[in-house]
Design an enzyme around this catalytic site. Structure first.
Site, PDB file in Angstrom:
ATOM      1  N   ASP A  25       0.860  -1.170   0.000  1.00 28.25           N
ATOM      2  CA  ASP A  25       0.000   0.000   0.000  1.00 28.25           C
ATOM      3  C   ASP A  25       0.909   1.237   0.000  1.00 28.25           C
ATOM      4  O   ASP A  25       2.128   1.134   0.186  1.00 28.25           O
ATOM      5  CB  ASP A  25      -0.977  -0.007   1.175  1.00 28.25           C
ATOM      6  CG  ASP A  25      -2.215   0.844   0.864  1.00 28.25           C
ATOM      7  OD1 ASP A  25      -2.129   1.720  -0.013  1.00 28.25           O
ATOM      8  OD2 ASP A  25      -3.269   0.637   1.496  1.00 28.25           O
TER       9      ASP A  25
HETATM   10  C1  BGC Z   1      -5.065   3.236   0.097  1.00 32.11           C
HETATM   11  C2  BGC Z   1      -5.271   2.192  -0.983  1.00 32.11           C
HETATM   12  C3  BGC Z   1      -5.113   2.798  -2.340  1.00 32.11           C
HETATM   13  C4  BGC Z   1      -3.768   3.470  -2.434  1.00 32.11           C
HETATM   14  C5  BGC Z   1      -3.478   4.054  -3.795  1.00 32.11           C
HETATM   15  C6  BGC Z   1      -3.827   4.062  -0.128  1.00 32.11           C
HETATM   16  O1  BGC Z   1      -3.796   5.158   0.728  1.00 32.11           O
HETATM   17  O2  BGC Z   1      -5.008   2.595   1.346  1.00 32.11           O
HETATM   18  O3  BGC Z   1      -6.529   1.607  -0.825  1.00 32.11           O
HETATM   19  O4  BGC Z   1      -5.256   1.824  -3.322  1.00 32.11           O
HETATM   20  O5  BGC Z   1      -3.706   4.493  -1.466  1.00 32.11           O
HETATM   21  O6  BGC Z   1      -4.247   5.141  -4.075  1.00 32.11           O
END
Ligand code: BGC
Length: 732
Positions: free
Chosen positions: A290
């Site tokens: 993530d």
């Molecule tokens: C979130 C994810 C997301 C990623 C990319 C993160 O802050 O937890 O769910 O896919 O950002 O945008």
């Protein structure tokens, strides 16, 4: 299911054999456009300064006017980028051209994005859509999102989000399919199929990215990013199930969760990434971290510095680094020093190339920039599906005295600032919609009701306007109060410690009710709310979530009865926040909650949830009877008679639950195994059958072994997880 051919696999090996270590590591690096400009602190700090008041809005605006996006062109050219987050087709092509024509090996980039519940056509948030209990609808909305995003050059969706969530304080409950592993697994299969399988050979498809692996929805006290402690049997039987279903359906990639699970952050958790996900489940493609999560292992207190974090993540099986640059900057040294074996890098690069190959990017790296124009005006088919998904997700929670549906001629006061904000219908994590496509509740209601009038009165963020409340109460024969949460109140980093209606909305309701006029509460929100007071005082309650671009039309059609509500709750609603986490499939205790004192209960809260999982009313009523279980050897054939006992056609959801009464581990008091939508004319009767293989009566123990144990089982069938008929069987 689309799979790589032998020729494609050979082609990957051939490319790999020509790659340098740096190029392989480059594939493992994902960038998003960084904002650069006339400021000397990182952009993230700038945002913090704005949030904590060190910068005024004006100063921030001035600085931002000097900024521009850095798309890392030099790194792409040097083969140091494998993936980017971009959604503009012209930009996609421009960057892809650098990768394909100017980098040494011409390996295409993969462009990923959060397409959680629609791209241009925004559908209901997942917690709502799961409540349709209709996997085919879930598949269709994913299919449409895949077609639209692919036209923009985005061929990798950071979706579906499959986090089982039992604590409504967590803001991200909105993004996932609720609290139940069976429903979540059906959702998972449907979404992966919709994203990854076209309806014809030239129907565009994208790669799914299951997230957040795993346990994120069980963050302690519902506070986002918080620690997760979980018994392993709960992990296997509840939280892993939808991920397994999705990988079985062919899901290509997975995003690891931010949280730790039993002490080890998922980002560096070899057991989770290698042993379970890659080996046991057989994920064909790669795992991405993530955002910033590899570096956050330092904050977790698990890594000493970037180098250490990068080494641990790579060894654990984390193939791609989202956004920290740690792999790009540290992995070469780690390999040279023998901290990370070359095979680990080879494996990651191979997995990433295989997904690019699977997507056809080596042969078709570019997007036809004109193709996005087909969505300049959304096609009727898209608008229709958005309406269907929205209306079918609406849950009627209460309808005392059959106030609903309202006559089209009724004099209606519509109140609440949310009602007149078209941009509030899309919900958390919608990134690519246009305001002109969004239908607010007020605009939807005006189409169905000739005598409606709007009075803002207040909303989740604001106060309360006494004058407008008085006017609203005076005008309407009935008041439709549109209250709830703004988009920003759910989603990431939006946990709430009190999940009653925010702001002064309860006072608004109180004042409206004082007028003696009937009030219909229409809720717009991204999580189950604690509605004990509202349930006790407001005669009609409609749960309308954030339903996407056609929300206003959908709600209006339910209010006037053109659409008979059929949505169900994919998550239990507590009566009070203090009951969280509350979920129907909990294990029993030695002292199950009852009215007596020494039982598992609160002194100051009801014994159970307010509205249980699977619950939802209709403008008609249904009766379930004659439950019958037939033993057919390996399979149980379960039949039940469903009758529409009301005066109009309608749809109910028959739900089959089981309980293992005595087992070697505590088992849920009920667990959903099958469900079926049943549509009946007034007075019509239908016998509904479920086929349940007996081996589905087993469960995983703490070591992950599947056990099928003999003994007494209860079979329940009903309209929700609370009101069921019951039969017992003895299995050997
Ligand atoms: C979130 C994810 C997301 C990623 C990319 C993160 O802050 O937890 O769910 O896919 O950002 O945008």
């Amino acid at each position: 299911m689309r799979q790589l051919t032998e020729a494609q696999k050979n082609r990957i090996e051939e490319i790999l054999s020509r790659m340098t270590l740096e190029e392989k590591i480059g594939q493992m690096n994902q960038e998003s456009p960084s904002i650069v400009g006339g400021f000397d602190v990182p952009f993230s700090e700038l945002i913090e300064m704005l949030t904590d008041g060190r910068l005024s809005k004006e100063e921030f605006g001035k600085i931002m006017s000097t900024s521009q996006q850095d798309y890392h062109e030099d790194d792409i050219r040097a083969g140091r980028v494998g993936s980017l987050m971009v959604q503009d087709p012209a930009k996609v092509n421009e960057l892809q051209k650098i990768a394909v024509e100017e980098s040494r090996l011409g390996i295409p980039l993969i462009f990923g994005l959060d397409v959680i519940h629609g791209f241009k056509t925004v559908f209901p948030i997942a917690i709502a859509e799961a409540g349709t209990f209709d996997p085919d609808l879930m598949r269709k909305t994913a299919r449409m999102a895949a077609r639209e995003s692919k036209a923009a050059g985005v061929s990798w969706h950071f979706a579906p989000m499959l986090d089982i969530a039992r604590d409504a304080r967590w803001g991200r409950v909105s993004e996932g399919p609720g609290e139940d592993p069976c429903l979540a697994s059906a959702f998972a299969t449907a979404k992966v199929t919709g994203l990854q399988e076209g309806e014809s050979p030239d129907d565009p498809y994208v790669a799914a990215c299951l997230k957040h692996y795993i346990g994120y929805g069980a963050c302690e006290s519902g506070r986002d990013y918080n620690t997760v402690n979980m018994a392993m049997h709960v992990f296997y039987n509840h939280y892993l199930k939808p991920f397994k279903a999705a990988v079985d359906a062919g899901a290509q990639t997975v995003m690891a969760a931010f949280n730790d699970l039993n002490g080890i952050p998922c980002t560096v958790n070899k057991f989770l990434l290698r042993d379970i996900l890659k080996e046991k489940l057989g994920l064909p493609g790669f795992v991405v971290s993530d955002a910033n999560a590899i570096r956050e292992c330092i904050n977790h207190g698990i890594a000493t510095d970037d180098f250490d974090a990068g080494v641990q993540a790579a060894l654990a099986g984390m193939d791609m680094d989202m956004g920290t640059g740690i792999y790009k900057n540290q992995l070469q040294k780690a390999v040279e020093e023998g901290k990370v074996p070359m095979e680990v890098i080879d494996e990651a690069a191979r997995r990433i190339l295989s997904v690019k190959m699977w997507l056809g990017l080596f042969d078709h790296p570019y997007v036809d920039e004109a193709s996005m124009h087909q969505y300049d005006v959304l096609p009727q088919e898209h608008l229709d599906l958005a309406l269907e998904a929205a209306e079918r997700s609406i849950v009627l929670l209460k309808n005392e005295g059959d106030i609903l549906p309202l006559a089209p001629s009724a004099k209606i006061s519509v109140i609440g600032s949310l009602a007149d904000q078209p941009e509030e219908v899309v919900g958390a994590w919608a990134l690519s919609w246009r305001k002109e496509d969004c239908v607010s509740l007020w605009s939807g209601i005006q189409k169905e009701f000739a005598n409606a009038k709007y009075f803002p009165c207040g909303g989740p963020e604001g106060g309360l306007n006494e004058e407008e409340i008085t006017e609203a109460a005076a005008y309407g024969d009935v008041i439709v109060a549109v209250l709830g949460e703004t988009i920003a109140m759910s989603g990431e980093a939006s946990s709430r410690a009190d999940i009653t209606l925010p702001g002064k909305q309860r006072q608004i309701l109180e004042k409206l009710l004082e007028s003696g006029k009937p009030v219909v509460l229409v809720l717009m929100n991204g999580r189950p709310l604690a509605l004990e007071w509202e349930d006790a005082h407001v005669p009609a309650i409609v749960e309308a979530w954030h339903l996407g671009i056609r929300m206003g039309d959908a709600v209006a059609r339910v209010l006037c009865g053109k659409k008979n509500p059929e949505g169900r709750l994919s998550s239990s609603f507590p009566a009070m926040t203090g009951q969280c986490p509350v979920y129907y499939n909990h294990p029993n205790t030695g002292r199950p909650a009852s009215k007596s004192k020494f039982t598992s209960r609160y002194l100051d809260a009801p014994l159970d949830s307010l509205y249980p999982f699977g619950y939802g009313l209709s403008y008609t009523s249904f009766d379930f009877s004659n439950l019958n279980v037939r033993d057919q050897g390996d399979v149980l054939m379960i039949g039940v008679e469903v009758k529409n006992t009301g005066e109009r056609a309608g749809t109910t959801t028959a739900q089959l639950y089981t309980q293992d009464v005595a087992a070697s581990l505590v088992r849920p008091v009920k667990e959903l195994k099958r469900f079926a939508k049943v549509t009946l004319e007034a007075g019509e009767i239908m016998r509904v059958y479920f086929e349940l293989p007996k081996n589905e009566l087993g469960f995983f123990d703490n070591e992950g072994n599947y056990r099928l144990e003999e003994g007494l089982f209860r079979i329940y069938v009903g309209q929700n997880s609370r009101e069921c008929l019951m039969a017992e069987i003895w299995e050997k």
